[in-house]
Design a protein around this motif. Structure first.
Motif, PDB file in Angstrom:
ATOM      1  N   VAL A   1      15.916  37.092  31.366  1.00 31.40           N
ATOM      2  CA  VAL A   1      16.383  38.204  30.545  1.00 31.40           C
ATOM      3  C   VAL A   1      15.169  39.029  30.143  1.00 31.40           C
ATOM      4  N   ASP A   2      15.326  40.320  30.220  1.00 33.72           N
ATOM      5  CA  ASP A   2      14.225  41.226  29.887  1.00 33.72           C
ATOM      6  C   ASP A   2      14.709  42.289  28.910  1.00 33.72           C
ATOM      7  N   ILE A   3      13.815  42.633  27.962  1.00 34.20           N
ATOM      8  CA  ILE A   3      14.090  43.748  27.037  1.00 34.20           C
ATOM      9  C   ILE A   3      13.674  45.028  27.752  1.00 34.20           C
ATOM     10  N   VAL A   4      14.636  45.851  28.093  1.00 32.88           N
ATOM     11  CA  VAL A   4      14.299  47.095  28.790  1.00 32.88           C
ATOM     12  C   VAL A   4      14.172  48.255  27.803  1.00 32.88           C
ATOM     13  N   THR A   5      14.824  48.140  26.653  1.00 34.26           N
ATOM     14  CA  THR A   5      14.662  49.138  25.588  1.00 34.26           C
ATOM     15  C   THR A   5      14.558  48.398  24.262  1.00 34.26           C
ATOM     16  N   LYS A   6      13.483  48.646  23.531  1.00 35.01           N
ATOM     17  CA  LYS A   6      13.297  47.971  22.255  1.00 35.01           C
ATOM     18  C   LYS A   6      14.240  48.561  21.201  1.00 35.01           C
ATOM     19  N   PRO A   7      14.473  47.837  20.120  1.00 42.67           N
ATOM     20  CA  PRO A   7      15.371  48.340  19.067  1.00 42.67           C
ATOM     21  C   PRO A   7      14.851  49.642  18.455  1.00 42.67           C
ATOM     22  N   ASP A   8      15.758  50.354  17.801  1.00 40.49           N
ATOM     23  CA  ASP A   8      15.381  51.615  17.154  1.00 40.49           C
ATOM     24  C   ASP A   8      14.347  51.380  16.067  1.00 40.49           C
ATOM     25  N   ARG A   9      14.466  50.253  15.380  1.00 42.42           N
ATOM     26  CA  ARG A   9      13.577  49.998  14.249  1.00 42.42           C
ATOM     27  C   ARG A   9      12.665  48.825  14.558  1.00 42.42           C
ATOM     28  N   LEU A  10      11.363  49.081  14.468  1.00 44.08           N
ATOM     29  CA  LEU A  10      10.373  48.026  14.681  1.00 44.08           C
ATOM     30  C   LEU A  10       9.548  47.772  13.423  1.00 44.08           C
ATOM     31  N   THR A  11       9.762  48.596  12.392  1.00 47.21           N
ATOM     32  CA  THR A  11       9.068  48.420  11.116  1.00 47.21           C
ATOM     33  C   THR A  11      10.118  48.264  10.016  1.00 47.21           C
ATOM     34  N   PHE A  12       9.972  47.209   9.228  1.00 47.32           N
ATOM     35  CA  PHE A  12      10.915  46.914   8.163  1.00 47.32           C
ATOM     36  C   PHE A  12      10.182  46.820   6.838  1.00 47.32           C
ATOM     37  N   VAL A  13      10.910  47.151   5.787  1.00 41.64           N
ATOM     38  CA  VAL A  13      10.396  46.969   4.432  1.00 41.64           C
ATOM     39  C   VAL A  13      10.730  45.552   3.980  1.00 41.64           C
ATOM     40  N   LYS A  14       9.806  44.957   3.255  1.00 44.39           N
ATOM     41  CA  LYS A  14      10.015  43.588   2.781  1.00 44.39           C
ATOM     42  C   LYS A  14      11.382  43.466   2.106  1.00 44.39           C
ATOM     43  N   GLY A  15      12.142  42.439   2.550  1.00 48.62           N
ATOM     44  CA  GLY A  15      13.459  42.205   1.980  1.00 48.62           C
ATOM     45  C   GLY A  15      14.574  42.981   2.656  1.00 48.62           C
ATOM     46  N   GLN A  16      14.221  43.915   3.525  1.00 48.28           N
ATOM     47  CA  GLN A  16      15.233  44.719   4.212  1.00 48.28           C
ATOM     48  C   GLN A  16      15.940  43.880   5.275  1.00 48.28           C
ATOM     49  N   ALA A  17      17.216  44.116   5.453  1.00 46.74           N
ATOM     50  CA  ALA A  17      17.997  43.348   6.434  1.00 46.74           C
ATOM     51  C   ALA A  17      17.495  43.649   7.852  1.00 46.74           C
ATOM     52  N   PHE A  18      17.311  42.585   8.613  1.00 53.43           N
ATOM     53  CA  PHE A  18      16.900  42.741  10.003  1.00 53.43           C
ATOM     54  C   PHE A  18      18.010  43.429  10.793  1.00 53.43           C
ATOM     55  N   ASP A  19      17.603  44.348  11.685  1.00 52.43           N
ATOM     56  CA  ASP A  19      18.587  45.131  12.436  1.00 52.43           C
ATOM     57  C   ASP A  19      18.054  45.378  13.845  1.00 52.43           C
ATOM     58  N   PRO A  20      18.701  44.788  14.862  1.00 51.81           N
ATOM     59  CA  PRO A  20      18.239  44.993  16.242  1.00 51.81           C
ATOM     60  C   PRO A  20      18.956  46.142  16.953  1.00 51.81           C
ATOM     61  N   THR A  21      19.634  46.984  16.197  1.00 53.37           N
ATOM     62  CA  THR A  21      20.395  48.069  16.816  1.00 53.37           C
ATOM     63  C   THR A  21      19.514  48.879  17.766  1.00 53.37           C
ATOM     64  N   GLY A  22      20.055  49.166  18.939  1.00 52.43           N
ATOM     65  CA  GLY A  22      19.338  49.976  19.921  1.00 52.43           C
ATOM     66  C   GLY A  22      18.693  49.176  21.026  1.00 52.43           C
ATOM     67  N   ILE A  23      18.609  47.863  20.844  1.00 51.42           N
ATOM     68  CA  ILE A  23      17.968  47.048  21.888  1.00 51.42           C
ATOM     69  C   ILE A  23      18.874  47.003  23.129  1.00 51.42           C
ATOM     70  N   VAL A  24      18.242  47.020  24.312  1.00 52.43           N
ATOM     71  CA  VAL A  24      18.972  46.913  25.577  1.00 52.43           C
ATOM     72  C   VAL A  24      18.372  45.748  26.358  1.00 52.43           C
ATOM     73  N   LEU A  25      19.236  44.806  26.745  1.00 50.61           N
ATOM     74  CA  LEU A  25      18.796  43.633  27.503  1.00 50.61           C
ATOM     75  C   LEU A  25      19.310  43.722  28.942  1.00 50.61           C
ATOM     76  N   LYS A  26      18.454  43.336  29.875  1.00 45.81           N
ATOM     77  CA  LYS A  26      18.866  43.267  31.279  1.00 45.81           C
ATOM     78  C   LYS A  26      18.679  41.837  31.766  1.00 45.81           C
ATOM     79  N   GLY A  27      19.732  41.314  32.392  1.00 45.84           N
ATOM     80  CA  GLY A  27      19.665  39.956  32.906  1.00 45.84           C
ATOM     81  C   GLY A  27      19.485  39.938  34.417  1.00 45.84           C
ATOM     82  N   THR A  28      18.724  38.987  34.901  1.00 44.13           N
ATOM     83  CA  THR A  28      18.547  38.760  36.334  1.00 44.13           C
ATOM     84  C   THR A  28      19.194  37.419  36.663  1.00 44.13           C
ATOM     85  N   TYR A  29      20.138  37.451  37.651  1.00 44.35           N
ATOM     86  CA  TYR A  29      20.891  36.246  38.001  1.00 44.35           C
ATOM     87  C   TYR A  29      20.301  35.586  39.253  1.00 44.35           C
TER      88      TYR A  29
END
Length: 458
Positions: free
Chosen positions: A101-129
């Motif tokens: 599995v490879d991350i082809v597009t990283k999430p929209d947010r890569l910097t978070f404020v302390k205590g802020q909820a983690f959010d991977p929105t925007g990430i795109v994964l590609k699988g190789t079978y």
């Protein structure tokens, strides 16, 4: 001469797959059609001979039964049809397995404020079978973790903990995607995962900006207001926006106030600081004005009947709206009048009973700081008492009575005593003395309708 010959026609009575194709195991969706490379097919003749059929005589279209996307995985029976005859062989189609599995597009947010909820929105994964195919993976099965433990022994390995932003710093986020379940035969089942990772940063939570949402209710003050403190501004409200987007209402009481000087007249700009951000609002310090005028009681408020009222000690109190009180004596203020409510002459000897003072200034009747009128108490005379007996208390028969040296005092209802005035001695009456009677005699002294006695001897 003639020769007679019999000709026998050789007939094809069947076909047979002599050699299976090189590839008889497939992975789901590995290819769209069967691979017949290496297959060898013979025809069966009625003279008990067999001939290899040329590859030009057939193609993949002569084969049926291959399903690259089966609903049930396992063996499939392939049927060869040629010359009106058929033969079969089996192949195996296995479910495809995720190899990577490879991350082809990283999430929209890569910097978070302390205590802020983690959010991977925007990430795109590609699988190789394992069938060589690649596809974008659904995030429904993706698991985001941090601090995993990698070990060849599945009993020791761990995906780690859920991603959190509780600590400031850099975090490596691992994206795990399941691809198979392993049963170790002892009742324990383990799931295998493919993984890729990316980095995020956690920064401190700080105030990004502040604005004044509500001004303090009071922004105008008299100079040197004794009641002033920074608390006077505490009902103001800030709107603080943090770098994680959170917006909070903050009381001025929780902020730092600076730039205000209650002793300085004029307009002033007051600074409000919260976090490392500042804003300001306008105030004014004005001249203090008289709020109320009150009067204090004279030094003496308890009198005996016949005494004269004394204004000494009575003062006016000018109470300013800055909390400061200025006292002035009656002599320092023009236009003050003082009288008795019942109309008695304030300069005449006092008669018995309580009296209310009416203090007027600038058209207004003044009261004390509790809002009450000043009153004095005049106690009535209830008797007289001989304070000092006359000098002469022994007489010789025939001598005249001598009152010289006597001192009388009035006795009042409040138990107060005061010497009678010199003029009132003219009204003193003496009775009971007879110089012709030898022995002890009781002398009666009368004044104001009251009497007292003392003894003499003849």
């Amino acid at each position: 001469n003639s020769v007679s010959t019999t000709v026998y026609l050789i007939k094809r009575i069947g076909i047979e797959i002599k050699t299976l194709p090189e590839k008889i195991e497939y992975i789901e969706d590995e290819c769209d059609e069967l691979d017949i490379t290496g297959i060898s097919i013979v025809e069966i003749l009625d003279n008990d001979t067999r001939n290899v059929i040329s590859e030009d005589e057939y193609s993949v279209d002569n084969f049926s039964g291959f399903d690259p996307l089966p609903s049930v995985y396992g063996e499939q029976e392939i049927t060869l049809s040629i010359y009106g005859f058929t033969d079969t062989f089996n192949i195996k189609v296995s479910q495809k397995t995720l190899d990577d599995v490879d991350i082809v597009t990283k999430p929209d947010r890569l910097t978070f404020v302390k205590g802020q909820a983690f959010d991977p929105t925007g990430i795109v994964l590609k699988g190789t079978y394992d069938n060589g195919k690649k596809e974008i993976l659904s995030l429904d099965n993706a698991i985001f973790k941090m601090n995993p433990v990698f070990d060849d022994d599945p009993k020791k390995a761990s995906l780690g903990e859920d991603v959190n932003t509780d600590e400031v710093g850099n975090i490596k986020v691992y994206v795990f995607y399941p691809f198979e379940v392993i049963d170790d035969g002892s009742g324990s089942v383990y799931r295998s995962y493919c993984a890729d990772d990316y980095d995020i940063s956690v920064i401190p939570k700080v105030v990004d900006k502040i604005v004044i949402k509500e001004q303090p209710s009071k922004v105008s003050f008299p100079q040197s207001d004794t009641a002033f403190s920074a608390y006077n501004f505490s009902d103001g409200i800030l709107e603080a926006t943090y770098n994680d987007g959170e917006v909070q209402a903050v009381s001025f009481g929780d902020a730092a106030i600076s730039g205000f000087d209650i002793s300085k007249l004029g307009d002033q700009t007051v600074t409000v600081s919260y976090g490392d951000k500042t804003t300001s609002f306008e105030t004014v310090v004005r001249e203090p004005v008289i709020d109320t005028i009150t009067v204090t009681a004279p030094t003496v408020t308890g009198y005996a009947e016949g005494e004269k009222f004394d204004l000494a000690g009575m003062k006016l109190q000018f109470n300013y709206d800055n909390g400061i009180t200025e006292e002035k004596s009656l002599e320092e203020v023009d236009g003050v009048t003082v009288g008795f409510e019942n109309g008695d002459d304030i300069n005449a000897p006092l008669t018995g009973g309580d009296k209310i003072l009416v203090v007027m200034y600038d058209g207004n009747e003044l009261k004390d700081k509790e809002g009450n009128a000043i009153s004095i108490t005049v106690s009535e005379r209830i008797g007289i008492s001989i304070k000092t007996k006359p000098t002469k208390l022994e007489y010789i028969e025939g001598q005249d009575f001598d009152i010289e040296g006597i001192v009388l005092e009035s006795v009042f209802a409040n138990e107060k005593r005061s010497d009678i005035s010199e003029n009132d001695y003219n009204n003193v009456q003496v009775s009971g003395f007879d110089s012709s009677q030898l022995g002890n005699q009781t002398i009666t002294v009368s004044l104001y309708g009251f009497t007292d006695t003392f003894n003499v001897s003849v």
